[in-house]
Design a protein around this motif. Structure first.
Motif, PDB file in Angstrom:
ATOM      1  N   ALA A  89       0.810  -1.210   0.000  1.00  0.00           N
ATOM      2  CA  ALA A  89       0.000   0.000   0.000  1.00  0.00           C
ATOM      3  C   ALA A  89       0.848   1.267   0.000  1.00  0.00           C
ATOM      4  O   ALA A  89       1.911   1.303   0.618  1.00  0.00           O
ATOM      5  CB  ALA A  89      -0.908  -0.002   1.219  1.00  0.00           C
ATOM      6  N   GLU A 124      -3.278   3.701   2.288  1.00  0.00           N
ATOM      7  CA  GLU A 124      -4.582   3.633   1.631  1.00  0.00           C
ATOM      8  C   GLU A 124      -4.751   2.247   1.031  1.00  0.00           C
ATOM      9  O   GLU A 124      -3.919   1.799   0.233  1.00  0.00           O
ATOM     10  CB  GLU A 124      -4.663   4.703   0.538  1.00  0.00           C
ATOM     11  N   VAL A 125      -5.827   1.560   1.430  1.00  0.00           N
ATOM     12  CA  VAL A 125      -6.101   0.203   0.937  1.00  0.00           C
ATOM     13  C   VAL A 125      -7.571   0.112   0.540  1.00  0.00           C
ATOM     14  O   VAL A 125      -8.393   0.930   0.929  1.00  0.00           O
ATOM     15  CB  VAL A 125      -5.779  -0.863   2.009  1.00  0.00           C
ATOM     16  N   ARG A 126      -7.886  -0.914  -0.226  1.00  0.00           N
ATOM     17  CA  ARG A 126      -9.275  -1.183  -0.613  1.00  0.00           C
ATOM     18  C   ARG A 126      -9.804  -2.335   0.226  1.00  0.00           C
ATOM     19  O   ARG A 126      -9.126  -3.339   0.404  1.00  0.00           O
ATOM     20  CB  ARG A 126      -9.369  -1.552  -2.084  1.00  0.00           C
ATOM     21  N   ASP A 127     -11.032  -2.171   0.733  1.00  0.00           N
ATOM     22  CA  ASP A 127     -11.636  -3.260   1.486  1.00  0.00           C
ATOM     23  C   ASP A 127     -12.307  -4.241   0.529  1.00  0.00           C
ATOM     24  O   ASP A 127     -12.211  -4.099  -0.696  1.00  0.00           O
ATOM     25  CB  ASP A 127     -12.618  -2.721   2.539  1.00  0.00           C
ATOM     26  N   SER A 128     -12.995  -5.238   1.059  1.00  0.00           N
ATOM     27  CA  SER A 128     -13.592  -6.288   0.220  1.00  0.00           C
ATOM     28  C   SER A 128     -14.718  -5.755  -0.663  1.00  0.00           C
ATOM     29  O   SER A 128     -15.035  -6.351  -1.690  1.00  0.00           O
ATOM     30  CB  SER A 128     -14.106  -7.430   1.102  1.00  0.00           C
ATOM     31  N   GLN A 129     -15.344  -4.619  -0.294  1.00  0.00           N
ATOM     32  CA  GLN A 129     -16.391  -4.017  -1.128  1.00  0.00           C
ATOM     33  C   GLN A 129     -15.825  -3.039  -2.159  1.00  0.00           C
ATOM     34  O   GLN A 129     -16.574  -2.441  -2.915  1.00  0.00           O
ATOM     35  CB  GLN A 129     -17.423  -3.279  -0.255  1.00  0.00           C
ATOM     36  N   GLY A 130     -14.527  -2.822  -2.161  1.00  0.00           N
ATOM     37  CA  GLY A 130     -13.887  -1.936  -3.120  1.00  0.00           C
ATOM     38  C   GLY A 130     -13.761  -0.491  -2.665  1.00  0.00           C
ATOM     39  O   GLY A 130     -13.316   0.355  -3.435  1.00  0.00           O
ATOM     40  N   ARG A 131     -14.156  -0.185  -1.438  1.00  0.00           N
ATOM     41  CA  ARG A 131     -14.035   1.180  -0.931  1.00  0.00           C
ATOM     42  C   ARG A 131     -12.590   1.458  -0.520  1.00  0.00           C
ATOM     43  O   ARG A 131     -11.907   0.574  -0.021  1.00  0.00           O
ATOM     44  CB  ARG A 131     -14.937   1.377   0.285  1.00  0.00           C
ATOM     45  N   LEU A 132     -12.159   2.701  -0.740  1.00  0.00           N
ATOM     46  CA  LEU A 132     -10.817   3.114  -0.314  1.00  0.00           C
ATOM     47  C   LEU A 132     -10.850   3.470   1.171  1.00  0.00           C
ATOM     48  O   LEU A 132     -11.695   4.245   1.617  1.00  0.00           O
ATOM     49  CB  LEU A 132     -10.333   4.323  -1.111  1.00  0.00           C
ATOM     50  N   GLN A 166      -8.368   4.665   4.549  1.00  0.00           N
ATOM     51  CA  GLN A 166      -7.081   5.159   5.021  1.00  0.00           C
ATOM     52  C   GLN A 166      -6.912   4.676   6.448  1.00  0.00           C
ATOM     53  O   GLN A 166      -7.686   5.034   7.337  1.00  0.00           O
ATOM     54  CB  GLN A 166      -7.026   6.679   4.946  1.00  0.00           C
TER      55      GLN A 166
END
Length: 154
Positions: A42, A67-75, A77
């Motif tokens: 990241a 900054e990463v994406r969760d399993s639903q694709g949301r960014l 921080q």
């Protein structure tokens, strides 16, 4: 065995048991963290200068936010549970992290994942050493005590 040795062995065994329970708890917490976590390479999006625990007090250190994406694709921080007193983190730098959206991120290293539990486990084993020594190694008989079937010569 002399009474002070018995008390020392009992005290070490008690402290070792308490620290062993703490080590098991730390392993349990880390395993529950890792079961819902994902690994990322990241980018660092922010670096804050804040107080972090150090020894008996705290120290001013740099803490990165990635900054990463969760399993639903949301960014998302998330702050990384690491710090440095020297400014070694830069914006845009990529960090290998393991992130659990509910609990934050840690560095993706063996020590960051398992270090606390392994240190406590090692301390508990050191504290159990006197108990093992006195249970395994035969002790010499105390010359001031008499055997149970002692009959004095007349």
């Amino acid at each position: 065995m002399k009474s002070w040795r018995k008390r020392t062995v009992a005290g070490c065994a008690l402290m070792g048991s308490i620290i062993l329970i703490v080590a098991i708890y730390l392993f349990f917490v880390r395993i529950t963290f890792l079961t819902r976590a994902s690994s990322f390479d990241a980018p660092v999006v922010a670096v804050t200068h804040e107080y972090v625990p150090k020894g008996r007090g705290s120290a001013l250190a740099y803490v990165p936010t990635v900054e990463v994406r969760d399993s639903q694709g949301r960014l998302l921080q998330l702050k990384v549970d690491t710090s440095s007193e020297a400014p070694v983190f830069a914006l845009g730098q990529r960090l290998r992290v393991i992130c659990n959206p509910d609990r934050g991120c840690i560095e993706n290293t063996f020590v960051a994942s398992w270090g606390d539990g392994l240190i406590d486990l090692a301390i508990s084993l050191v504290l159990f050493a006197p108990l093992l020594y006195y249970k395994v190694v035969p002790q010499k008989a105390d010359p001031t005590t008499r055997p149970l079937n002692f009959t004095p010569d007349a």
